[in-house]
Design a protein around this motif. Structure first.
Motif, PDB file in Angstrom:
ATOM      1  N   SER A 112      -8.339  69.309 -41.271  1.00 13.74           N
ATOM      2  CA  SER A 112      -7.381  68.345 -41.830  1.00 13.74           C
ATOM      3  C   SER A 112      -5.950  68.824 -41.643  1.00 13.74           C
ATOM      4  CB  SER A 112      -7.666  68.119 -43.317  1.00 13.74           C
ATOM      5  OG  SER A 112      -8.923  67.521 -43.504  1.00 13.74           O
ATOM      6  N   LEU A 113      -5.701  70.083 -41.932  1.00  6.14           N
ATOM      7  CA  LEU A 113      -4.344  70.606 -41.757  1.00  6.14           C
ATOM      8  C   LEU A 113      -3.951  70.641 -40.289  1.00  6.14           C
ATOM      9  CD1 LEU A 113      -4.266  73.538 -44.352  1.00  6.14           C
ATOM     10  CD2 LEU A 113      -3.418  71.212 -44.614  1.00  6.14           C
TER      11      LEU A 113
ATOM     12  N   GLY B  84      -2.598  67.410 -39.199  1.00  6.87           N
ATOM     13  CA  GLY B  84      -1.386  66.949 -39.869  1.00  6.87           C
ATOM     14  C   GLY B  84      -1.601  66.262 -41.198  1.00  6.87           C
ATOM     15  N   ARG B  85      -2.787  66.312 -41.779  1.00  2.00           N
ATOM     16  CA  ARG B  85      -3.018  65.677 -43.083  1.00  2.00           C
ATOM     17  C   ARG B  85      -2.656  66.687 -44.180  1.00  2.00           C
ATOM     18  NH1 ARG B  85      -7.237  63.345 -39.947  1.00  2.00           N
ATOM     19  NH2 ARG B  85      -8.768  64.944 -40.521  1.00  2.00           N
ATOM     20  N   TRP B  86      -1.351  66.820 -44.380  1.00  2.64           N
ATOM     21  CA  TRP B  86      -0.828  67.823 -45.294  1.00  2.64           C
ATOM     22  C   TRP B  86      -1.152  67.539 -46.752  1.00  2.64           C
ATOM     23  CZ3 TRP B  86       2.264  65.384 -48.724  1.00  2.64           C
ATOM     24  CH2 TRP B  86       2.833  64.172 -48.319  1.00  2.64           C
ATOM     25  N   TRP B  87      -1.489  66.289 -47.081  1.00  3.67           N
ATOM     26  CA  TRP B  87      -1.728  65.907 -48.473  1.00  3.67           C
ATOM     27  C   TRP B  87      -3.130  66.292 -48.976  1.00  3.67           C
ATOM     28  CZ3 TRP B  87      -1.052  62.568 -44.357  1.00  3.67           C
ATOM     29  CH2 TRP B  87      -2.205  61.922 -43.894  1.00  3.67           C
TER      30      TRP B  87
ATOM     31  N   LEU C 289      -4.807  76.286 -50.338  1.00  2.36           N
ATOM     32  CA  LEU C 289      -4.108  76.875 -49.194  1.00  2.36           C
ATOM     33  C   LEU C 289      -4.447  78.354 -49.037  1.00  2.36           C
ATOM     34  CD1 LEU C 289      -0.606  75.178 -49.552  1.00  2.36           C
ATOM     35  CD2 LEU C 289      -2.409  74.631 -47.899  1.00  2.36           C
TER      36      LEU C 289
END
Length: 851
Positions: A81-82, A85-88, A139
């Motif tokens: 996901s990261l 670009g799915r930072w949320w 994270l």
């Protein structure tokens, strides 16, 4: 003009005071449940968050098996996901659970951790930590996974493509921060609990959300430490002797529960779960049975026998190792040397088993189906699996001194007889009945084959192929022997161990302690003679058995616990008799905290003496809280009544968990605040409360909050208590300030109603009232020691506090044979009072002396 009528006569000053009531223990768990549920009713944020969690799950159809693949890819946290670009996703992973079991488990965890956090941290801070901990913990976990993957670690590399959702990451972060706002007792327990939970889920189950939970705990602990660093309140605090046992027992229990939790997950692949079949034996699958039947008839019979094993009550044997560890954890909690020894043996055997399997693999890797490229991975799995028992064994060795309680010989003999009889019965049944139905085995069973395979009776199914080549049961009776002999033996053994560990009182010299207690109860002793029943004492009896001396040998000094006790006519001669007993063994006798009668007997032997404390005795028959000198006591009684605080009598072993846990918390906070270990010898702690003959008086308010506790030891005369001696005193830091005055006054009223002659407020070590006579050199040294230790232990303040109750002062002495022995006696007394002092605490105490 007529004068106004005179005012009514004032009520007796003690009229408002009420005698203590006896606590009702008929519904102890009801009180505990009420205390647990009460905060939930006042936790709006927690309830609102849980409502959102379940509503989102219901609306998106995720309650049954978690979010669908598309929704998981969009909102689940993970390296993919990261990377896309799915930072949320670290934040949105808070709003779903992986399935119904996940929703139920998360709900329970959120209720347990967020509910008290709302009250102690506030709604805004709790919400901020929940969200921030979820993001930062996720994270951190993903960073660990990335680094492990780059380093080639197989388990972490397998997680690099996974996605996960769970709100427990933020909840555990909240719990970690909350721990900094709890008492010393619950601070350690919460940290150990959430840390063990996160590590078990990560290392045994091995899913990505387990690593994320561990990240949440680390982030929460760091955030809490940062907050407390700003307030200047960070300080390592040592646990008490009793609490250290509890913490070690919890670690052993966690090591047992981990494999049992992992077995509930079909796809558990954590690093500690590589050989999960050794911990909890797993039933063979239909494919494995079919494959065995295609190989040979003997293999087919063997697989069917094991499969039938799992369809019988003997399936409990599959979890034998965890069950044994859980029973041993109960013995460790109670400080038993037997439990410690058995736990060490179990972990040594476990390490030896894994070492044997590793050696067997290295000798023939092909037997394990390993190709050369997989050899390093197999070795790594063995090493990882061996790490936990090695760490637990190290913990047990380092805390060996905590587990010094020994069972009485009668209890040990009874346990050995029960276990031995069960063992012989099982062996006889397996061999005897097995030979009678020898045609029900493949091959036909002979006595030699049955004896050779006897070990199979006592092992879980996973061990059978490794250590035994027993005849395979085919018929009904043979299968019954295979299934039930081991079950009967281990059921008897585990139950016998559990109930033996649950004995209420245990002693270093247990058999003599029973005899000494009977002598004390029948004839009595001094006001402090009940201290002789405490653990750590050995006992000397005179030739007639009418008098006894309790003592402990430290180096070469035999230090007594108070006066001789027993028949009053035999006590005087007991001083000389005990002295001869010590001389024969090369010990230096020292009578400590004794009264004037023992002192005169010692002086007739040419001994020296020095005053070490002062007993404070309050006569009860004419007690009345009248006059200005009782003003502080009357104020405490009246204030307690206004605030709805009552005094309740309890027997600590029978008190509700809701009360005893508060007592433990109050005591642990008191020990932690001292910065030095809790003193023993003549000063009792929590262990000494666990005695049905000791009466505990608690100050309890309307919300069932304990504000203070005192314990009272009986002073026997002619077979029954004639007085009571104060021992344990603790007050809640933020509780009712006059709780000690209230409790002692209430106890005095209660004992007076019962017809007791006196109560003793006991003596404070190294503290005494002023005397007109000039003090000798040794007395001045002791007075100086009491002055130096006053900021730490407050002995002089305690003696001044007791003066509020207008006691009679009776000096207590130390009698010793020769001043040349004083250095050794001083070291022995220090060791007796502080047996568990660490070098760091010793340095702290020396700094206190030199300040």
């Amino acid at each position: 003009m007529t004068s106004p009528p005179p005012p009514p006569p004032p009520a007796p000053p003690d009229a408002a005071a009420e005698a203590p009531v006896t606590g009702d223990s008929r519904h102890p768990w009801r009180t505990t449940l009420d205390r647990l549920l009460a905060p939930v009713r006042h936790a709006p944020f927690t309830l609102a968050f849980l409502a959102v969690l379940w509503i989102v799950g219901a609306v998106t159809g995720s309650l049954g098996s978690g979010p669908g693949q598309h929704r998981m890819e969009r909102f689940g946290a993970g390296l993919p996901s990261l990377a896309e670009g799915r930072w949320w996703t670290p934040a949105t992973s808070l709003l779903w659970c992986p399935g119904l079991a996940g929703y139920i488990g998360a709900t329970l965890l959120v209720l347990v951790l967020l509910t008290p956090a709302e009250r102690r941290l506030g709604v805004a801070r709790t919400a901020a930590i929940l969200l921030g901990g979820q993001i930062a913990g996720t994270l951190l976990a993903l960073g660990i996974v990335k680094l492990g993957s780059l380093a080639g670690e197989q388990w972490l590399d397998s997680l690099s493509e996974d996605l996960a959702v769970t709100p427990t990451v933020g909840a555990l972060a909240v719990g970690a921060v909350l721990s900094y706002r709890l008492t010393a007792l619950w601070r350690r327990r919460v940290r150990l609990g959430i840390g063990a939970f996160a590590l078990v889920m990560a290392l045994y189950v091995g899913h990505l959300q387990g690593v994320m939970r561990f990240g949440g705990v680390v982030v929460g602990l760091a955030a809490g430490a940062a907050l407390y660093h700003r307030s200047g309140r960070v300080r390592l605090r040592r646990s008490s002797h009793t609490e250290a046992r509890v913490l070690v027992a919890l670690v052993v229990a966690a090591s047992a529960i981990g494999p049992m939790i992992a077995i509930l997950y079909r796809d558990a692949y954590g690093p500690f779960n590589s050989f999960d079949n050794l911990y909890v034996s797993i039933q063979p699958t239909a494919e494995e049975v079919a494959e065995a039947c295609a190989t040979s008839a003997r293999d087919c019979h063997s697989e069917h026998a094991i499969q039938d094993f799992y369809h019988s009550p003997s399936v409990i044997m599959a979890a034998l190792v965890p069950l044994l560890l859980l029973v041993l954890a109960e013995g460790l909690r109670r400080g038993l040397r037997l439990a410690w020894g058995l736990a060490v043996l179990v972990h040594l055997a476990w390490i030896a088993l894994l070492g044997y399997l590793l050696n067997d693999f290295l000798a023939d890797p092909q037997a394990y189906g390993a190709v050369p490229a997989d050899h390093a991975g197999y070795v790594q799995s063995f090493v990882e699996q061996m790490l936990l028992p090695v760490l637990v064994l190290l913990l047990l060795v380092l805390t060996r001194d905590r587990f010094d309680l020994r069972l009485p010989r009668t209890a040990t003999a009874k346990l050995s007889a029960v276990v031995g009889a069960a063992f012989l019965l099982v062996c006889a049944a397996y061999v005897g009945i097995g030979h009678a139905v020898r045609d029900q085995y493949d091959p036909d069973a002979t006595p030699g084959l049955l004896f050779g395979g006897l070990v199979s009776v006592f092992l879980p199914p996973a061990f059978l192929d490794e250590f035994t080549d027993s005849p395979i049961p085919v018929g009904g009776m043979a299968k019954a022997l295979y299934q039930y002999c081991g079950l009967v033996f281990w059921a008897v053994t585990l139950v016998a161990l559990f109930f033996t560990f649950r004995r209420p009182r245990l002693h270093t010299d247990a058999d003599a302690a029973v005899r000494a207690r009977e002598l004390l109860t029948a004839h009595g002793g001094s006001n402090l003679s009940y201290l002789t029943t405490w653990d750590g004492n050995y006992y000397w009896f005179d030739e007639s058995g009418r008098a006894a001396v309790a003592y402990r040998v430290i180096s070469t000094v035999a230090l007594t616990t108070g006066d001789p006790f027993g028949d009053p006519r035999a006590r005087e001669a007991a001083v000389a008799g005990f002295s001869r007993h010590c001389d024969e063994r090369g010990w230096t006798p020292c009578f400590y905290s004794v009264g004037s009668e023992t002192l005169r007997s010692a002086e007739r032997l040419g001994w020296r003496s020095v005053q070490v404390a002062e007993d404070t005795v309050v006569p009860l028959p004419d007690l009345a809280f009248t006059g200005k000198k009782w003003q502080d006591v009357r104020t405490a009684l009246n204030k307690a009544k206004k605030e709805g605080i009552t005094a309740e009598w309890w027997s600590y072993p029978e008190a509700p968990v809701a009360l005893t846990d508060q007592v433990r918390s109050i005591s642990e906070e008191w020990v932690a605040d001292k910065g030095l270990p809790e003193m023993g010898f003549t000063l009792g702690g929590l262990d000494e409360l666990d005695d049905p003959a000791v009466r505990c008086l608690l100050a309890v308010d309307g919300d069932r909050t304990v504000h203070g506790i005192t314990s009272w030891m009986p002073v026997y005369g002619d077979g029954s208590p004639v007085g009571w001696t104060l021992d344990f005193m603790r007050r809640r830091a933020g509780g009712f300030r006059g709780s000690m005055e209230f409790l002692i006054a209430s106890a005095a009223l209660g004992f007076k109603e019962e017809g007791a002659a006196f109560l003793s407020l006991s003596g404070a070590p190294l503290a005494r009232t002023s005397s007109a006579q000039p003090a000798a050199a040794l007395q001045r040294v002791l007075d100086y020691g009491g002055k130096v230790l006053e900021p730490v232990y407050g002995f002089r303040s305690l003696l001044n506090f007791k003066a509020k109750f207008q006691p009679q002062y009776r000096p207590m002495y130390m009698a010793y044979p020769d001043p040349a022995f004083l250095p050794a006696i001083t070291r022995a007394i220090s060791k007796a009072y502080l047996p568990h002092m660490t070098p760091a605490q010793g340095m702290r105490l020396m700094r206190q002396f030199s300040a």
